[in-house]
Design an enzyme around this catalytic site. Structure first.
Site, mmCIF file in Angstrom:
data_model
loop_
_atom_site.group_PDB
_atom_site.id
_atom_site.type_symbol
_atom_site.label_atom_id
_atom_site.label_comp_id
_atom_site.label_asym_id
_atom_site.label_seq_id
_atom_site.Cartn_x
_atom_site.Cartn_y
_atom_site.Cartn_z
ATOM 1 N N HIS A 196 0.822 -1.230 0.000
ATOM 2 C CA HIS A 196 0.000 0.000 0.000
ATOM 3 C C HIS A 196 0.849 1.271 0.000
ATOM 4 O O HIS A 196 0.330 2.364 -0.265
ATOM 5 C CB HIS A 196 -0.913 0.043 1.234
ATOM 6 N N ASP A 222 -2.845 -10.738 -2.277
ATOM 7 C CA ASP A 222 -3.358 -10.215 -0.998
ATOM 8 C C ASP A 222 -4.826 -9.803 -1.208
ATOM 9 O O ASP A 222 -5.218 -9.442 -2.312
ATOM 10 C CB ASP A 222 -2.527 -8.993 -0.595
ATOM 11 N N HIS A 258 -6.311 -7.259 -0.325
ATOM 12 C CA HIS A 258 -6.438 -5.828 -0.616
ATOM 13 C C HIS A 258 -5.725 -5.482 -1.916
ATOM 14 O O HIS A 258 -4.730 -6.122 -2.263
ATOM 15 C CB HIS A 258 -5.824 -5.002 0.526
ATOM 16 N N ASP A 315 -4.743 -12.842 3.662
ATOM 17 C CA ASP A 315 -5.932 -12.304 4.330
ATOM 18 C C ASP A 315 -7.233 -12.539 3.548
ATOM 19 O O ASP A 315 -8.287 -12.071 3.957
ATOM 20 C CB ASP A 315 -5.747 -10.808 4.656
HETATM 21 ZN ZN LIG Z 1 -4.075 -7.200 2.819
#
Ligand SMILES: [Zn+2]
Length: 344
Positions: free
Chosen positions: A124, A161, A163, A248
């Site tokens: 991120h 991931d 996200h 995740d």
């Molecule tokens: Zn994540």
């Protein structure tokens, strides 16, 4: 089959207190690899601190100094969920340097593939902003170093991931030498990663986003791997593959609403390994991103190593999802992405 791993106790010193992204994550992974005897099958790779010039390939120099200054003053919060402690700057330098070293070890032939077990995570982190538990974008930095130092023309990044890796996408949005492919829950944090984000200018088409509705599990992920990721990778012909490995999207992870199992992660890794073997002499570098259920994380990282080692069986102590959410129909989504990216 030489498989390497990067780990160093410095990564435990990024102290986030009671935050979900904490040192227990790496402790759980390492102790599981030791207990199961898997660690002895791996080649240790010593990380080093990334140099400022290396970090600057992805980040603003003032931003880098800012992280150092916050750490020197004892730490603080950079945003609502991204903290810095006194030792975080050093840990973050070693996290980026760990992925760089893993990449060097693979490129130099010391190992055929490697997994950097680092924290803080990275995908991120943007040019001048820490967010989503990430300080420096470890994998993006290692990718830029590999492009520069080994004169590579094509690197594939697969980010599974849960996200969207907004920082990684941004780092290569205008760079046709890097194909960034992400699977992620959508809509969800950080909000980016729609199918229309495809790269810019001469890099148009070298960002492929696969935004999945909540409830997606092994079947949906494997379908997008087979229908989109595999043909896109074969068409791109990467010379090296880097993987933002976040666990995740597991059904027992409380941060998100996906339904993947440990077995599902192993199957994805098997597909990626197949691509590596077919396209780039098995050159794969994994970098740890998210994954917050400690049992899931430990079992999934072990399963990842098992697949890289060519072990045929894995252990999935948590089993399949109890399916709290109905599986979404992604047929139309896949069709649209294939149209956008001209995948037959
Ligand atoms: Zn994540």
């Amino acid at each position: 089959m030489k498989v390497g791993y990067v780990y160093d106790p410095i990564y435990l010193k990024h102290d986030t207190g009671q935050h979900v992204e904490n040192a227990k994550r790496l402790k759980a992974i390492i102790s599981h690899l030791e207990k199961t005897g898997l660690k002895q099958q791996l080649i240790p790779i010593r990380p080093r601190a990334a140099a400022i010039e290396e970090l600057s390939l992805v980040h603003d120099e003032q931003y880098i100094s800012h992280i150092r200054d916050v750490a020197q003053k004892g730490g603080g919060w950079l945003d609502a969920d991204t903290g810095v402690s006194a030792d975080s700057y050093e840990a973050a330098l070693y996290a980026a340097g760990g992925v760089i070293r893993a990449t060097e070890a693979v490129m130099n032939g010391e190992v055929s593939s490697a997994f950097a077990l680092v924290r803080p995570p990275g995908h991120h982190a943007t040019y001048e902003r820490a967010m989503g538990f990430c300080l420096f974008n470890n994998l993006a930095i290692a990718t830029k170093c590999a492009l520069a130092n080994y004169k590579l023309e094509r690197i594939l990044i697969v980010d599974f991931d849960v996200h969207h890796g907004n920082g990684t996408q941004a780092a290569f949005y205008g760079n046709p030498r890097v194909l960034y492919i992400s699977t992620h829950e959508y809509p969800f944090y950080p909000g980016t990663g729609s199918i229309e984000e495809t790269g810019s200018g001469i890099a148009e088409g070298t960002t492929i986003n696969i935004p999945l509705p909540a409830g997606g599990g092994d079947a949906e992920y494997l379908e997008v791997f087979e229908q989109i990721i595999v043909p896109a990778a074969i068409r791109f012909r990467p010379q090296l593959i880097l993987v933002s490995a976040g666990y995740d999207s597991h059904w027992a992870d409380e941060l998100a609403l996906m339904q993947v199992s440990v077995t599902g992660f192993a199957q994805m890794v098997k597909i990626i390994k197949g691509l590596g073997d077919e396209l780039c002499d098995g050159r794969l570098v994994f970098s740890l991103e998210g994954g917050y259920n400690l049992r899931v994380l430990a079992a999934s990282v072990k399963a990842t190593f098992d697949m890289l080692l060519g072990n045929t069986t894995i252990e999935d102590p948590l089993g399949q999802s109890p399916r709290r959410l109905e599986a979404p129909n992604i047929t139309l989504l896949i069709k649209k992405i294939k149209e956008i990216h001209n995948l037959a």
